[in-house]
Design a protein around this motif. Structure first.
Motif, mmCIF file in Angstrom:
data_model
loop_
_atom_site.group_PDB
_atom_site.id
_atom_site.type_symbol
_atom_site.label_atom_id
_atom_site.label_comp_id
_atom_site.label_asym_id
_atom_site.label_seq_id
_atom_site.Cartn_x
_atom_site.Cartn_y
_atom_site.Cartn_z
ATOM 1 N N TYR A 21 15.523 -67.022 -80.806
ATOM 2 C CA TYR A 21 15.265 -67.298 -79.394
ATOM 3 C C TYR A 21 13.983 -66.593 -78.984
ATOM 4 C CZ TYR A 21 15.721 -66.857 -74.326
ATOM 5 O OH TYR A 21 15.504 -66.876 -72.978
ATOM 6 N N VAL A 39 12.517 -76.113 -80.198
ATOM 7 C CA VAL A 39 13.273 -76.727 -79.116
ATOM 8 C C VAL A 39 12.954 -75.964 -77.830
ATOM 9 C CG1 VAL A 39 15.564 -77.335 -78.259
ATOM 10 C CG2 VAL A 39 15.126 -77.323 -80.732
ATOM 11 N N CYS A 40 12.417 -76.674 -76.856
ATOM 12 C CA CYS A 40 12.111 -76.080 -75.552
ATOM 13 C C CYS A 40 13.309 -76.328 -74.634
ATOM 14 C CB CYS A 40 10.841 -76.704 -74.975
ATOM 15 S SG CYS A 40 10.373 -76.014 -73.380
ATOM 16 N N THR A 41 13.940 -75.254 -74.172
ATOM 17 C CA THR A 41 15.128 -75.402 -73.331
ATOM 18 C C THR A 41 14.849 -75.120 -71.857
ATOM 19 O OG1 THR A 41 15.807 -73.126 -73.795
ATOM 20 C CG2 THR A 41 16.714 -74.870 -75.205
ATOM 21 N N ASP A 42 13.673 -74.541 -71.568
ATOM 22 C CA ASP A 42 13.299 -74.291 -70.179
ATOM 23 C C ASP A 42 11.789 -74.113 -70.105
ATOM 24 O OD1 ASP A 42 13.809 -73.894 -67.420
ATOM 25 O OD2 ASP A 42 13.700 -71.720 -67.693
ATOM 26 N N SER A 58 10.984 -78.850 -71.102
ATOM 27 C CA SER A 58 12.415 -78.613 -71.227
ATOM 28 C C SER A 58 13.149 -79.861 -71.713
ATOM 29 C CB SER A 58 12.973 -78.185 -69.873
ATOM 30 O OG SER A 58 14.341 -77.902 -69.976
ATOM 31 N N GLY A 59 13.956 -79.692 -72.756
ATOM 32 C CA GLY A 59 14.730 -80.797 -73.320
ATOM 33 C C GLY A 59 14.047 -81.486 -74.484
ATOM 34 N N SER A 61 11.819 -81.459 -78.269
ATOM 35 C CA SER A 61 11.695 -80.693 -79.512
ATOM 36 C C SER A 61 10.659 -81.349 -80.411
ATOM 37 C CB SER A 61 13.042 -80.597 -80.221
ATOM 38 O OG SER A 61 13.526 -81.883 -80.524
ATOM 39 N N GLU A 79 11.434 -71.003 -72.452
ATOM 40 C CA GLU A 79 12.485 -70.545 -73.363
ATOM 41 C C GLU A 79 12.479 -71.493 -74.541
ATOM 42 O OE1 GLU A 79 16.300 -69.958 -71.595
ATOM 43 O OE2 GLU A 79 15.543 -68.473 -70.161
#
Length: 86
Positions: A21, A39-42, A58-59, A61, A79
């Motif tokens: 992370y 993977v971009c989560t935010d 976000s969302g 990859s 993130e």
């Protein structure tokens, strides 16, 4: 296998792969000898290698091939999870 806790607190490191992370404000460089899945989560980030530059939000990859050798992730605030094979 039962995994307890959060990957945000401690990377997941198994026999076959690793998940890390990264909370990024600025930039970080990586040297690789195996592929990475980003993977971009935010937030949003830019991943750049020697030849290409990709923007993710976000969302989304991307796969960074091992042949890339080195790449950099830049962001004002993002993130990111980085998945790699061993």
């Amino acid at each position: 296998m039962l995994v307890l806790g959060s990957i945000k607190e401690k990377p997941l490191d198994t026999e076959f792969f690793k998940i890390e992370y990264l909370q990024l404000s600025g930039s970080e460089e990586f040297s690789i000898d195996t592929f990475r899945i980003i993977v971009c989560t935010d937030g949003e980030a830019t991943i750049s290698g020697e030849k290409d530059k990709v923007h993710v939000k976000s969302g989304e990859s991307i796969l960074v091939p091992a042949s890339t050798g080195k790449f950099k992730i830049e962001s004002n605030k993002a993130e990111i999870f980085i998945i790699s094979a061993k």
